[in-house]
Write a protein that holds these residues in place. Structure first.
Motif, PDB file in Angstrom:
ATOM      1  N   PHE A 234       2.198   4.359  -5.357  1.00 14.42           N
ATOM      2  CA  PHE A 234       1.779   4.911  -6.533  1.00 14.42           C
ATOM      3  C   PHE A 234       2.224   3.922  -7.783  1.00 14.42           C
ATOM      4  O   PHE A 234       1.364   3.523  -8.537  1.00 14.42           O
ATOM      5  CB  PHE A 234       1.973   6.295  -6.770  1.00 14.42           C
ATOM      6  N   ILE A 235       3.529   3.732  -7.661  1.00 16.38           N
ATOM      7  CA  ILE A 235       4.114   3.051  -8.928  1.00 16.38           C
ATOM      8  C   ILE A 235       3.748   1.485  -8.862  1.00 16.38           C
ATOM      9  O   ILE A 235       3.288   1.146 -10.013  1.00 16.38           O
ATOM     10  CB  ILE A 235       5.630   3.147  -8.733  1.00 16.38           C
ATOM     11  N   LEU A 236       3.848   0.857  -7.600  1.00 21.75           N
ATOM     12  CA  LEU A 236       3.164  -0.435  -7.410  1.00 21.75           C
ATOM     13  C   LEU A 236       1.815  -0.579  -8.154  1.00 21.75           C
ATOM     14  O   LEU A 236       1.388  -1.484  -8.840  1.00 21.75           O
ATOM     15  CB  LEU A 236       3.488  -0.798  -6.314  1.00 21.75           C
ATOM     16  N   SER A 237       1.076   0.469  -7.875  1.00 19.86           N
ATOM     17  CA  SER A 237      -0.202   0.215  -8.484  1.00 19.86           C
ATOM     18  C   SER A 237      -0.575   0.499  -9.873  1.00 19.86           C
ATOM     19  O   SER A 237      -1.145  -0.134 -10.748  1.00 19.86           O
ATOM     20  CB  SER A 237      -1.212   1.637  -7.674  1.00 19.86           C
ATOM     21  N   LEU A 238       0.337   1.211 -10.533  1.00 19.99           N
ATOM     22  CA  LEU A 238       0.506   1.530 -11.992  1.00 19.99           C
ATOM     23  C   LEU A 238       0.793   0.286 -12.434  1.00 19.99           C
ATOM     24  O   LEU A 238       0.636  -0.452 -13.686  1.00 19.99           O
ATOM     25  CB  LEU A 238       1.618   2.427 -12.286  1.00 19.99           C
ATOM     26  N   ILE A 239       2.011  -0.551 -11.865  1.00 14.79           N
ATOM     27  CA  ILE A 239       2.305  -1.768 -12.424  1.00 14.79           C
ATOM     28  C   ILE A 239       1.336  -2.864 -12.589  1.00 14.79           C
ATOM     29  O   ILE A 239       1.100  -3.781 -13.212  1.00 14.79           O
ATOM     30  CB  ILE A 239       3.711  -2.251 -11.621  1.00 14.79           C
ATOM     31  N   ASN A 240       0.474  -2.895 -11.219  1.00 15.54           N
ATOM     32  CA  ASN A 240      -0.574  -3.717 -11.143  1.00 15.54           C
ATOM     33  C   ASN A 240      -1.584  -3.617 -12.212  1.00 15.54           C
ATOM     34  O   ASN A 240      -2.081  -4.579 -12.726  1.00 15.54           O
ATOM     35  CB  ASN A 240      -1.231  -3.794  -9.803  1.00 15.54           C
ATOM     36  N   THR A 327      -3.948  -2.454  -5.649  1.00 14.79           N
ATOM     37  CA  THR A 327      -5.143  -1.735  -6.601  1.00 14.79           C
ATOM     38  C   THR A 327      -5.106  -0.227  -6.287  1.00 14.79           C
ATOM     39  O   THR A 327      -4.648   0.341  -5.517  1.00 14.79           O
ATOM     40  CB  THR A 327      -6.608  -2.549  -6.121  1.00 14.79           C
ATOM     41  N   PRO A 328      -5.673   0.332  -7.221  1.00 14.66           N
ATOM     42  CA  PRO A 328      -5.777   1.749  -7.150  1.00 14.66           C
ATOM     43  C   PRO A 328      -6.717   2.407  -6.025  1.00 14.66           C
ATOM     44  O   PRO A 328      -6.378   3.130  -5.224  1.00 14.66           O
ATOM     45  CB  PRO A 328      -6.568   2.261  -8.384  1.00 14.66           C
ATOM     46  N   GLU A 329      -7.658   1.421  -5.461  1.00 18.67           N
ATOM     47  CA  GLU A 329      -8.603   1.701  -4.562  1.00 18.67           C
ATOM     48  C   GLU A 329      -7.904   1.613  -3.134  1.00 18.67           C
ATOM     49  O   GLU A 329      -7.743   2.166  -2.271  1.00 18.67           O
ATOM     50  CB  GLU A 329      -9.564   0.688  -4.549  1.00 18.67           C
ATOM     51  N   MET A 330      -6.620   0.374  -3.340  1.00 18.62           N
ATOM     52  CA  MET A 330      -5.667   0.336  -2.087  1.00 18.62           C
ATOM     53  C   MET A 330      -4.877   1.504  -1.812  1.00 18.62           C
ATOM     54  O   MET A 330      -4.470   2.149  -0.884  1.00 18.62           O
ATOM     55  CB  MET A 330      -5.169  -1.072  -2.342  1.00 18.62           C
ATOM     56  N   ALA A 331      -4.349   2.142  -3.338  1.00 17.99           N
ATOM     57  CA  ALA A 331      -3.246   3.161  -3.097  1.00 17.99           C
ATOM     58  C   ALA A 331      -3.701   4.477  -3.049  1.00 17.99           C
ATOM     59  O   ALA A 331      -3.228   5.252  -2.413  1.00 17.99           O
ATOM     60  CB  ALA A 331      -2.506   2.927  -4.491  1.00 17.99           C
ATOM     61  N   ALA A 332      -5.108   4.634  -3.351  1.00 17.00           N
ATOM     62  CA  ALA A 332      -5.432   6.137  -3.329  1.00 17.00           C
ATOM     63  C   ALA A 332      -5.464   6.444  -1.785  1.00 17.00           C
ATOM     64  O   ALA A 332      -5.196   7.735  -1.736  1.00 17.00           O
ATOM     65  CB  ALA A 332      -7.062   6.174  -3.810  1.00 17.00           C
ATOM     66  N   ALA A 340      -9.146   6.725  -9.859  1.00 13.46           N
ATOM     67  CA  ALA A 340      -9.227   6.856 -11.594  1.00 13.46           C
ATOM     68  C   ALA A 340      -8.109   7.724 -11.779  1.00 13.46           C
ATOM     69  O   ALA A 340      -7.807   7.298 -13.024  1.00 13.46           O
ATOM     70  CB  ALA A 340     -10.473   7.877 -11.451  1.00 13.46           C
ATOM     71  N   THR A 341      -7.508   8.412 -11.217  1.00 12.77           N
ATOM     72  CA  THR A 341      -6.212   9.097 -11.747  1.00 12.77           C
ATOM     73  C   THR A 341      -5.215   8.054 -12.061  1.00 12.77           C
ATOM     74  O   THR A 341      -4.246   8.071 -13.041  1.00 12.77           O
ATOM     75  CB  THR A 341      -5.366  10.222 -10.647  1.00 12.77           C
TER      76      THR A 341
END
Length: 846
Positions: A234-240, A327-332, A340-341
């Protein structure tokens, strides 16, 4: 302080230790009986208020179940539920026995003595740096897996202090990742809760990311129910999203205050001046590589370069490339948090950071970054938890939220009037102030064979290595050490309840020939001990300066302060003695008390004429008096503190927000991890020790903990543990007032299960259910609720006591740790923190 109002009517300055905030209290004693405890309005930590644990401390002082006399075991058989067949003995007999055992060990091999305690004051001031060293044992760091192994190591490395915190005076947006800071849990809970309330009125947005709808999540603006062990993704996706989608990052902070511009080669190491000097950066002005600290340098953060035929790139460029796959799509699908969140929270976080803005405080213009992500045990207590914590710190640094108004910070990086300041490595990176210690441990690695049970040389980027202690004692045939423990001394540390599965802990105890427990109650450790000695309740103790700036004193209090803890009773209950006094007496009997005094002169910084004479003998009160006078002059000895309670020094702007005023840089790239890997690999080879070194990487990743892949039916759910705001570990569970509070709380003694999941399992609210893992099985009452992730069951606190000497706590609630295994493949390979989530099967009973 003692202020006499009338005869036999006194108010006494003391300090609560029901948790680790060390809030000041005023105890009202009439006719020898303490009738009331209030918060001390003169104490910056309590400001006249106490939490439920502090208020309830009074009743635990008078608990009739307390141990009142020394007890010796007469039954040689040890095990859970086995009657020790106690025999009452005198203190003289107890001291003779203890001295005999310790003297023999010291003469044969002092390393065979092991000390385990969560008495923070004694551990940090008197035991670890003094008594244990004088005795000759390195084994004094058995603190506990419930301490934030991964957290403290990561904070020392990134912010130069012991803890993670944030500035509630100016923060406008905070992500609470697996923690409840500001909601009556965490650092200085009283002050932080009041400041959080003020911040919420001001408009601070709180996003709680947690599998459980905790006290904090219930009151947050948004609760994000995340799958356990996936916080790093989750955090690494936010950074990305911030770096590669929004281009939102603080270039000035990253370029001037971190190692983001340092050039790194294809091997991950820094490019250095002449190969061995200072790290190089690429200077835009001259289009060449120059030392990072060359005056006037304008370093670039992005691009690729060739320096002396070596291909390289700035560390920040390496970070950008590294996080692209998150990516958010990878992390979701990993986290169960919708893409989207993730994007929305990243955007909110970046916008709330107000990159480039400033604020004027006390005439000083400072960077203003009113956002933070805060982490504690919940998010990082997994096999790869160090990576999660380092990712969190990178997120804070990406937006410049580091030791500036509104942002992330650690504890007391700069002391009053420059009494302490952070250190700096040869590469220009921050290390903790020397007053805190561990200054070079994470950068200078010792390639020597370990002597300590925690194997520090194999786990150098760690604070305490308690799980390794237990594994080496329990399975000493596999231990690389040439000795086995003969004596274990325990105080204020429940090694049976607070480690992992108690059956494994019992095997560990059975391996130690002589166990001593200083305790207020015949608890679970006592039942496995050979000698139980009645310890003083914290309200019966005399301690000077219990509010340690290194561990428990946050800038929320507005002051640096030094206080006193006084006994609130004229004499302790029964024959209770303070355990450190007993150890000092044993040192005198064996003949090394003079060495203790020499070490105290150094560790306490005692100056003439207050230094201790190794040939003399002092009461602890006399030692404290000398310490106080050495710190503050002859007019402020212990009698002054008894009368006045606290010496307080207001914090300056530079001390509250040291980021812009200090020279060392903060690391977003962990090149030292690569060198640590080389070091531990060599040491492990010498010992033929199996060691997982894959986590020693320069940039953090999300790696699945074992539970992520263990979801084979019927073990289809995760179990997690969560904190309640009115209990601390196992030592408040015997308090009848807090027990009554827990009985009326909807979650405390129950097992949380999601409504949809419960329906699928045939479980109704209030049904008795079993929860079983590969390590153990527990039973409890189901609480069916929407306030938990559908894949998770939740167990609060550290309940489920079984010791007969804790009649209030016995049989109440559920013992979460019974479900946890304890083995090398279940710990974080960097910090040694135990992975505290595991797959379970849930079944209705009856």
């Amino acid at each position: 302080m003692i202020t006499t109002r009338e005869k036999e009517d006194v108010w006494i300055h003391s300090v609560c230790e029901s948790c680790f905030a060390f809030c000041g209290i005023l105890a009202h004693r009439q006719d020898g009986v303490v009738v009331k405890i209030d918060g001390d309005p003169n104490c910056p930590a309590s400001a006249g208020h106490l939490c439920a644990k502090g208020q309830a401390a009074l009743i635990s002082l008078y608990d009739p179940a307390r141990v009142k006399v020394p007890l010796k075991r007469t039954n040689p058989v040890k095990g859970i539920g086995v009657d020790p067949k106690w025999q009452e003995i005198t203190w003289d007999e107890a001291l003779d026995l203890l001295t005999q055992k310790l003297k023999k060990v010291r003469e044969e091999d002092p390393r065979k003595l092991v000390l385990a305690t969560f008495d923070h004051y004694a551990l940090g001031v008197l035991l670890r740096p003094v008594w244990a060293v004088a005795f000759g044992t390195p084994n004094s760091d058995w603190v506990g897996y419930y301490c934030g192994n991964y957290l403290h190591a990561s904070m020392y490395l990134t912010n130069g202090s012991f803890h993670s915190d944030f500035d509630l005076d100016h923060c406008n947006y905070v992500i609470l990742l697996g923690n409840q800071q500001g909601f009556m849990a965490g650092l200085n809970a009283n002050v932080a809760a009041r400041k959080t309330a003020d911040a919420r009125r001001r408009g601070m947005r709180v996003v709680a990311v947690d599998p459980v709808g905790t006290n904090a999540a219930a009151k947050a603006d948004e609760w994000v129910a995340i799958r356990p062990g996936t916080d790093g993704a989750f955090i690494l996706s936010l950074i990305n999203v911030l770096l590669n989608e929004l281009g939102c990052y603080d270039r000035e902070f990253l370029g001037q205050r971190t190692n983001a511009p340092y050039l790194v080669g294809e091997d991950g190491g820094y490019l250095k001046e002449n190969g061995v000097g200072k790290p190089l950066v690429w200077d835009r002005r001259v289009e060449a590589a120059v030392p990072f600290d060359k005056p006037g340098t304008n370093p670039t953060l992005e691009g690729s370069f060739v320096v002396g035929e070596i291909k390289c790139q700035p560390a920040f460029q390496a970070l950008k490339e590294h996080v692209k796959r998150y990516t958010p799509e990878m992390a979701a699908p990993i986290t169960t948090v919708p893409a989207a969140t993730i994007r929305r929270i990243a955007k909110e976080f970046g916008e709330a950071a107000r990159i480039g803005s400033t604020i004027t405080i006390d005439g000083k213009v400072l960077p203003y970054r009113p956002v933070a992500v805060n982490i504690y045990r919940g998010a990082g207590a997994h096999k790869h938890g160090t990576h999660t914590a380092l990712a969190v710190q990178i997120l804070n640094m990406v937006v410049g939220s580091f030791y500036v108004p509104g942002g992330h910070r650690g504890l007391n990086l700069v002391g009053p009037s420059g009494r302490w300041t952070p250190g700096e490595t040869v590469d220009g990176l921050i290390t903790p102030p020397s007053a805190i210690g561990r200054a070079a441990q994470y950068y200078d690695f010792e390639e020597r064979v370990p002597e300590e049970l925690g194997l520090r040389e194999l786990y150098p980027i760690s604070t305490n290595r308690s799980p390794i202690y237990e594994i080496n004692v329990r399975d000493h045939e596999q231990s690389p050490l040439p000795y086995t423990p003969e004596v274990l001394i325990v105080c204020r540390r429940n090694l049976m309840m607070s480690n992992a599965n108690p059956e494994l802990a019992a095997k560990m105890f059975q391996r130690v020939p002589f166990v001593v427990n200083f305790s207020t109650h015949l608890d679970e450790v006592s039942e496995m001990s050979d000698l139980v000695l009645p310890d003083q309740h914290f309200l019966e103790r005399l301690d000077i300066f219990p509010n340690r700036f290194t561990h428990t004193m946050t800038p929320h209090t507005g002051h640096f302060y030094w206080g006193i803890r006084q006994p609130v009773l004229e004499k302790p209950m029964g024959q209770a003695r303070r355990w450190i006094d007993v150890l000092f007496e044993v040192a005198d009997r064996i003949g090394f008390l003079g060495d203790v005094y020499k070490l105290l002169n150094n560790s306490l910084g005692l100056a003439d004429p207050y230094k201790l004479d190794p040939k003399a003998r002092y009461s602890m009160e006399e030692i404290y008096d000398r310490w106080a006078k050495s710190e503050f002059g002859p007019e402020r000895g212990i009698e002054w503190f008894k009368k006045n309670g606290y010496h307080k020094v207001p914090r300056s702007v530079e001390e509250k927000y040291p980021g812009p005023f200090i020279r060392p840089r903060f690391p977003i790239y962990y090149e030292n991890m690569l060198r640590a890997k080389e070091s531990v690999t060599k040491v492990a080879a010498q010992l033929n020790y199996k060691l997982d070194t894959a986590d020693y990487q320069a940039l953090p990743e999300w790696k699945a903990c074992p539970a992520y892949h263990d979801g084979t039916p019927p073990y289809d759910l995760y179990v997690v543990n969560f904190k309640l705001p009115f209990h601390s570990l196992s030592f408040t569970t015997q308090n009848p007032w807090l027990s009554d509070l827990a009985e009326h709380h909807p979650y405390a003694y129950k097992i949380l299960i999601n409504t949809e999941t419960a329906q699928r399992k045939g479980v109704g609210d209030g049904d008795e259910i079993s929860v079983e893992s590969v390590a153990g099985k527990v039973k409890g009452v189901a609480k069916v609720t929407e306030c938990i992730h559908p894949e998770v069951v939740g167990i609060a606190g550290m309940f489920g006591s079984w010791a007969k000497g804790k009649p209030v706590a016995k049989g109440k609630g559920v013992h979460f740790n019974s479900l946890l295994p304890m083995s090398l493949d279940r710990i974080d390979p960097i910090s040694t923190g135990v992975d505290s989530c595991i797959r379970v099967k849930v079944s209705p009973i009856g």
